[in-house]
Enzyme design. Structure first.
Site, PDB file in Angstrom:
ATOM      1  N   CYS A 104       0.888  -1.164   0.000  1.00 56.56           N
ATOM      2  CA  CYS A 104       0.000   0.000   0.000  1.00 56.56           C
ATOM      3  C   CYS A 104       0.919   1.204   0.000  1.00 56.56           C
ATOM      4  CB  CYS A 104      -0.923   0.034   1.218  1.00 56.56           C
ATOM      5  SG  CYS A 104      -1.798   1.613   1.355  1.00 56.56           S
ATOM      6  N   CYS A 107      -0.563   4.233   2.572  1.00 60.17           N
ATOM      7  CA  CYS A 107      -0.632   4.063   4.029  1.00 60.17           C
ATOM      8  C   CYS A 107      -0.384   2.606   4.349  1.00 60.17           C
ATOM      9  CB  CYS A 107      -1.928   4.604   4.607  1.00 60.17           C
ATOM     10  SG  CYS A 107      -3.437   4.093   3.765  1.00 60.17           S
ATOM     11  N   SER A 108      -1.411   1.881   4.672  1.00 64.60           N
ATOM     12  CA  SER A 108      -1.196   0.497   5.077  1.00 64.60           C
ATOM     13  C   SER A 108      -2.432  -0.343   4.811  1.00 64.60           C
ATOM     14  CB  SER A 108      -0.855   0.434   6.560  1.00 64.60           C
ATOM     15  OG  SER A 108      -1.900   1.045   7.302  1.00 64.60           O
ATOM     16  N   CYS A 109      -3.116  -0.083   3.699  1.00 61.19           N
ATOM     17  CA  CYS A 109      -4.291  -0.889   3.370  1.00 61.19           C
ATOM     18  C   CYS A 109      -3.858  -2.352   3.253  1.00 61.19           C
ATOM     19  CB  CYS A 109      -4.914  -0.405   2.067  1.00 61.19           C
ATOM     20  SG  CYS A 109      -5.560   1.286   2.206  1.00 61.19           S
TER      21      CYS A 109
END
Lengths: 196, 121
Positions: A104, A107-109
């Protein structure tokens, strides 16, 4: 016994968290017991083992694999895995010609219901930037040598689409049942940074 | 086994199946769960949190992943104030109160909290 302290001053940041939780609790917006359940759920009950069962089923059952690759969210839900951040899943099949890896970039999907919470490095800026720029080099750092004639595809998970990799079934596993196969599947294999 | 590399500032997992810890400290799990719970309860739309999280991460672009949940917390503070759940002033005031009144104050002198003396019959 200096190692046993209940009363170390709490960090500034922990106090900020506590303040939010207390105020939201007092206003009836959250319930601390419900938050406990979420922590417990993500720390102990969901995680890469869910994804491993999906992969093992796909390796064992060609019809399931076809459903998974065609429409991953309902196929994953067949095994009972669904929920927050797992609503729009896409499964990417690794083949002798194509190696997939997921990031991602913003961000941090990450597909929580099948893989749990993302590992520390998945959230790190170097991984997020470098896997796009030089995927083969980053994969090599994970110990994954991708042959020159294999295409590497990097997929950017988002709030709309979350990817998991369907790794190639390891050679010599023809006689194994689903449970034994699931034990071979790793989180990193389903992110695509390692091969199995 | 994976091979750690100095350019990834991360504790690369030593086993494949979930070795590296996701939460370094309890508050990280707390703030994560709070944001997740409110979304599941329909208190806000995930997209509105994600936009804030991305903004926080981009504004601290040079940092490593160790402070990821600090970004998460900052985004949550903006979310709950932006949604009108609580005011920034209330948050600051409560934090100051908590700091001034720790739930388990330091005892003056170290020593046993209780003693059960030997019994003589």
């Amino acid at each position: 016994m200096s190692g046993h302290r209940h009363n170390a001053p709490e960090s500034d940041i922990a106090l900020r968290v506590k303040a939010i939780e207390q105020l939201l609790t007092e206003k009836g917006i959250v319930d601390p017991a419900a938050i406990d359940l979420v922590v417990d759920y993500y720390e102990t009950r969901v995680g890469p083992r869910n994804g491993a069962r999906v992969v093992a089923r796909a390796w064992s059952d060609p019809d399931y694999k076809a459903r998974l690759l065609a429409e991953a969210t309902p196929a994953i839900a067949e095994l009972g895995f669904s929920g927050l951040q797992g609503e729009d899943m896409v499964a990417l099949e690794n083949t002798p010609e194509v190696h997939n890896v997921v990031v991602c970039t913003l961000c941090s999907c990450y597909p929580w219901p099948v893989l749990g919470l993302p590992p520390v490095w998945y959230k790190s800026p170097p991984y997020r930037a470098r896997i796009v720029r030089e995927p083969r080099a980053v994969l090599a750092e994970f110990g994954t040598r991708v042959a020159d004639d294999v295409e590497v595809r990097v997929w950017d998970s988002s709030a709309e689409l979350r990817y998991m990799v369907l790794p190639m079934r390891p050679a010599g596993t023809e006689g194994l049942d689903e449970e034994a196969l699931a034990a071979l599947v790793t989180r990193d294999g389903m992110i695509g940074v390692t091969a199995l | 086994m994976n091979t750690p590399h100095p350019r990834l500032p991360a504790d690369l997992p030593s086993d494949g199946a979930g070795g590296s810890p996701s939460f370094g400290e309890p508050w990280q799990a707390r703030i994560f769960a709070l944001v997740a719970r409110m979304c599941e309860d329909g208190r806000y739309d995930w997209e509105s949190f994600k936009v804030l999280l991305i903004d926080e991460i981009e504004r601290h672009g040079r940092t490593d992943s160790s402070d990821y949940y600090e970004r998460w917390l900052a985004a949550c503070e903006r979310l709950v104030t932006g949604q009108g759940f609580v005011s920034a002033a209330d948050l600051a005031e409560r934090k100051a109160e908590l700091a001034a009144h720790p739930p388990h104050p330091t005892s003056a002198a170290p020593g046993p909290i209780a003693i059960d003396p030997p019994r003589r019959t």
